[in-house]
Design an enzyme around this catalytic site. Structure first.
Site, short mmCIF file in Angstrom:
data_model
loop_
_atom_site.label_atom_id
_atom_site.label_comp_id
_atom_site.label_asym_id
_atom_site.label_seq_id
_atom_site.Cartn_x
_atom_site.Cartn_y
_atom_site.Cartn_z
N HIS A 1 -26.88 -17.62 6.57
CA HIS A 1 -27.62 -16.66 5.71
C HIS A 1 -28.59 -15.80 6.50
O HIS A 1 -29.37 -15.25 5.70
CB HIS A 1 -28.82 -17.69 4.77
N LYS B 1 -40.98 -10.58 -3.82
CA LYS B 1 -40.11 -11.25 -2.85
C LYS B 1 -40.92 -11.94 -1.77
O LYS B 1 -42.03 -11.54 -1.56
CB LYS B 1 -38.94 -10.38 -1.94
N ARG B 2 -40.37 -12.62 -0.97
CA ARG B 2 -41.22 -13.28 0.20
C ARG B 2 -41.84 -12.16 1.07
O ARG B 2 -41.29 -10.99 1.18
CB ARG B 2 -40.50 -14.21 0.98
N LYS C 1 -38.77 -7.36 5.69
CA LYS C 1 -38.70 -6.71 4.07
C LYS C 1 -39.64 -5.48 3.84
O LYS C 1 -39.48 -4.82 3.01
CB LYS C 1 -39.26 -7.88 3.30
N THR D 1 -30.93 -11.22 -3.65
CA THR D 1 -30.46 -11.56 -4.79
C THR D 1 -31.48 -10.95 -5.70
O THR D 1 -30.94 -10.49 -6.94
CB THR D 1 -30.29 -12.82 -5.10
N LYS E 1 -30.91 -9.18 -9.42
CA LYS E 1 -31.69 -9.32 -10.93
C LYS E 1 -32.26 -8.17 -11.52
O LYS E 1 -32.28 -7.71 -12.65
CB LYS E 1 -32.68 -10.50 -10.65
C1 PLP Z 1 -34.35 -14.20 -6.53
C2 PLP Z 1 -35.48 -14.63 -6.08
C3 PLP Z 1 -36.06 -14.47 -4.64
C4 PLP Z 1 -35.03 -13.62 -3.73
O1 PLP Z 1 -35.72 -12.44 -3.79
P1 PLP Z 1 -35.27 -11.14 -2.61
O2 PLP Z 1 -35.70 -10.11 -3.35
O3 PLP Z 1 -33.82 -11.08 -2.73
O4 PLP Z 1 -35.80 -11.55 -1.47
C5 PLP Z 1 -36.99 -15.18 -4.17
N1 PLP Z 1 -37.85 -16.06 -4.99
C6 PLP Z 1 -37.77 -15.98 -6.45
C7 PLP Z 1 -38.47 -16.88 -7.01
C8 PLP Z 1 -36.54 -15.44 -6.84
O5 PLP Z 1 -36.53 -15.59 -8.20
#
Ligand code: PLP
Length: 780
Positions: free
Chosen positions: A332, A520-521, A526, A628, A632
């Site tokens: 990952h 995101k985190r 990032k 991911t 979304k």
């Molecule tokens: C999808 C998701 C992530 C991952 O987000 P990235 O933009 O891919 O880093 C992190 N936290 C939650 C709660 C998510 O639903």
């Protein structure tokens, strides 16, 4: 009914639902038992979020339950809100595991989740005076009605102690003595798929307990309560908290224990179940696949060897063949600091038998290297498990698994050419790509009912079960009526969202502005800081030219930073400080607003993705394995503003370059700069006055009363030569951002692009990803 609280009603509803589910659950288990191969998905994290509303939808019960509760004067939404998020994960990796369980159940694959029942999930984030404050997430406080405790299926896991070796002719027999036993007790959670008579799969989470519950009564009676309970609490600490580090290694002994704990409990139960059904142990790998999500469960390799040799009496070579054929591994991350390694001394003392087996795996591997690749020192350094006093877990995983996959095409290429370059020479056939996916039923159908409704009206409901059907939307690209529906759904979502933000924070958002979102985190790679610099630049220009022609924009941020990650926490503080400044400045606040939403979790995520116009995916190219969130957003009709990194590359390939806004360095350029040491951030800073100005504003009292707070960010950009190429990409970022907002002026064109994104998002469903894993890796 008169005395009951909302929590009581929520719990009762879950119990009723579970009663109903039990039939399907039992049927599913029976069906899986005899026919096919079992898949076990081992993951340290499962970020499943809330279940009630989603399961009601999957079961087609939302309407009838709403009605029934209505007759009792109860509002379903109130009960839905009572549920605590099961926040047993940090972010993307844990959410991926949850989406995979969802799709495995939907596709009727006998896929079981195996993880840890943490008493405390990921901390709750509060923002106080702009700073992140962490509050423990005691999610089990009032009980968790979805789980079923299975004490009869408990397993003993052994730590520490020492080994006594006995010889039986040419066999060595290991007796593990004086060990510290820990009882692993499983709690099963139903995974309910979508459909008429859906399969119910199982997520099994293990909790740690003392084997002997009779605590030290003598001490207790003498009033030494703490001493009496100390052994018990030391043991229970194993399943106490989820480590909040997203990408960096937690060095604690406790973390090592956690990893072995759920691996040993899970594999022990699997072997026991397999044998109970009478299968010969030699055929184990034909009936069982164990997948390890990142290296955290990599101790599956030595533990399965131990079970097969020490408990089942197999010889090394036979045990090894079974082990390798059973196990597969997903990588990952490419960040070198995130590759797990454990001090040899710690491993030796905590897990003596496991360490011995690792040593032997390493010895045989080295032997193979000497015979096949004599004298290739670099290859050896790159691949051996034991080096520099550490056990390198990724190397253990690659050697001990038959399949190693990356999570996006670009990531897999970099895995092969950089991180596992050596292994790609030795085992080229092990490597393969499985691009991540997300549950479109959770993140579109459930999270965005208004859009989902319009889609179903337009192309029928088949897309729910076959997301490839979303392609049919392409025929509506010039259908003004449908584009209007798209815009209506988005607008309504934004209005509702603005209402919720107003109620919670008292902040007024303009639903007709462009919602530009990065959630995101928080992590340097990032590049939330790049986004902030862009907004500061926009602010500067607005102050200079108050009549600057621009469409109103709302910049939304959310996400947690690891508690010990000072840089990331400073970026959060910077965003909140900037938000204060901008939102309270009447000269600009009609045109731009900044909002930071606290405590990003699955529930908040489900509310945010559907309101986005712009999806910010701006990581330094080559650093984000897949992402991911990008998928979304796309499903919900947001247009991506991003770099060619992770799966965003594949999003571009799917939608075409006219429907996405790409900027910045490409992965190969970043890697090339790094290899040559040829980047100089100071030159970028000097060459661009707009850039220089915003960077200076981090430290020149532009933010009043902040002293030297943001110096660490300034230093990262200039003193430490901007490791993540923020200054290098600034120019193309602000230019591309201006282009994308320019397009918004023409609604028709905008929604046509949004439609193209929704229509092409089917391949990013986790159904597709799981079909690929099932066919090519697990062979189920
Ligand atoms: C999808 C998701 C992530 C991952 O987000 P990235 O933009 O891919 O880093 C992190 N936290 C939650 C709660 C998510 O639903």
């Amino acid at each position: 009914m008169e005395e009951g609280t909302a929590w009581d009603f929520y719990k009762t509803l879950v119990y009723l639902l579970k009663d109903r589910l039990n039939v399907g659950w039992a049927r599913t288990n029976k069906q899986y038992k005899y026919e096919r191969k079992q898949v076990y998905y081992f993951s340290m994290e499962f970020l499943i979020g809330k279940l009630l509303a989603y399961y009601l939808m999957n079961l087609g019960l939302t309407e009838i339950v709403t009605e029934g509760l209505g007759e009792l004067g109860i509002n379903l939404q109130d009960l839905i809100d009572e549920e605590r998020d099961a926040g047993l994960g940090n972010g993307g990796l844990g959410r991926l595991a949850a989406c995979f369980l969802d799709s495995m159940a939907y596709l009727q694959i006998p896929g079981h989740g195996n993880g840890i029942r943490y008493k405390y999930g990921l901390f709750e984030q509060k923002i106080e005076q702009g700073f992140q404050v962490e509050v423990p997430d005691h999610w089990l406080k009032n009980g968790y009605p979805w789980e079923i405790r299975k004490p009869d299926k408990a397993v003993i896991v052994k730590f520490k102690g020492h080994l006594r070796v006995e010889y039986d002719r040419d066999r060595m027999i290991f007796h593990h003595e004086n060990y510290e036993p820990v009882l692993a007790v499983p709690y099963d959670i139903p995974i309910v798929a979508y459909g008429n008579s859906p399969n119910v799969n199982t997520l099994r989470l293990w909790g740690a307990e003392a084997v002997n519950e009779e605590f030290d009564l003598a001490s207790f009676n003498q009033g030494e309560f703490a001493k009496a309970l100390s052994n018990k609490s030391e043991i229970e600490a194993i399943s106490y908290i989820l480590y909040p580090q997203d990408t960096t290694l937690a060095g604690q002994e406790l973390r090592l224990k956690q990893e072995y704990f759920f691996v040993a409990a899970g594999l022990g139960a699997i072997v026991r179940r397999y044998k109970k059904q009478g299968g010969p142990i030699e055929c184990f790998s034909q009936k069982v696949s164990v997948h390890i999500n990142d290296t955290h469960p990599a101790m599956c390799v030595p533990e399965l060897m131990r079970l097969l040799m020490d408990e089942e009496g197999l010889a090394w070579d036979d045990a090894w063949n079974i082990t390798v054929n059973t196990l597969s591994y997903t990588n990952h991350t490419l960040l070198p600091e995130a590759l797990e390694k454990w001090p040899i001394d710690l491993m030796k003392c905590t897990l003596p038998r496991i360490y011995l087996i690792i040593e032997e795996i390493n010895r045989r591997f080295e032997e193979m290297l000497v015979s096949k690749y004599p004298g290739e020192q670099k290859l050896k350094d790159n691949t051996i498990i034991l080096r520099d006093g550490y056990v390198h877990m990724a190397n253990l995983a690659v050697i001990g698994c038959h399949s190693v996959n990356g999570v996006a095409k670009l990531h897999t290429e970099i895995v092969k050419s950089q991180v596992f370059q050596g292994f790609n020479v030795i085992y080229p056939d092990k490597f393969n790509n499985k691009t991540n996916g997300v549950s479109h039923r959770r993140f579109l159908l459930h999270a965005n009912p208004s859009l989902a409704g319009f889609i179903t009206e337009a192309i029928g409901p088949k897309w729910i079960e076959d997301p490839g059907e979303l392609h049919k939307l392409l025929e509506l690209q010039n259908d003004a009526v449908f584009l209007h529906y798209l815009s209506k759904a988005k607008k309504q979502n934004k209005i509702n969202f603005a209402g919720a933000v107003k109620a919670k924070f008292g902040l007024e958002l303009d639903p007709s502005s462009i919602f530009d979102i990065q959630v995101k985190r928080f992590h340097a790679y990032k590049r939330q800081l790049l986004n902030v610099l862009k907004i500061m630049d926009l602010y500067n220009r607005l102050k200079e030219q108050p009549r600057l022609a621009m469409f109103p924009q709302t910049f939304v941020f959310a996400g947690k930073a690891a508690p010990g990650y000072y840089y990331a926490k400073t970026v959060i503080k910077l965003i909140n400080t900037l938000a204060q400044k901008i939102n309270n400045d009447p000269e600009v606040n009609q045109l731009i607003k900044v909002v930071f939403l606290e405590n990003f979790n699955v529930t908040l995520a489900e509310k945010i993705y559907p309101v986005a116009d712009i999806s910010e995916q701006i990581s330094t190219a080559s650093k984000e394995a897949s992402g991911t969130g990008n998928m979304k957003f796309m499903m919900n009709g947001a247009i991506t503003l991003g770099t060619l990194d992770g799966a965003t590359v594949e999003i571009r390939d799917a939608v075409g370059k006219e429907n996405i806004f790409i900027f910045g360095l490409k992965a190969e350029q970043v890697i090339d700069y790094q290899n040559r040491g040829a980047y100089n951030s100071w030159e970028e800073y000097q060459a661009n006055p707009r850039l220089k100005r915003v960077v200076d504003q981090l430290i020149n009292n532009f933010f009043k009363d902040c002293g030297n707070e943001f110096r660490v960010l300034y230093d990262s950009l200039l003193t430490h030569n901007d490791e993540f190429f923020i200054l290098k990409d600034f120019n193309s970022y602000v230019e591309t951002a201006a282009q994308i907002t320019g397009i918004y002026l023409d609604e028709q064109i905008w929604h046509k692009k949004a439609l193209a994104n929704i229509a092409q998002s089917g391949i990013f469903s986790s159904d597709r990803a799981i079909r690929e894993y099932a066919g090519a890796i697990w062979q189920v």
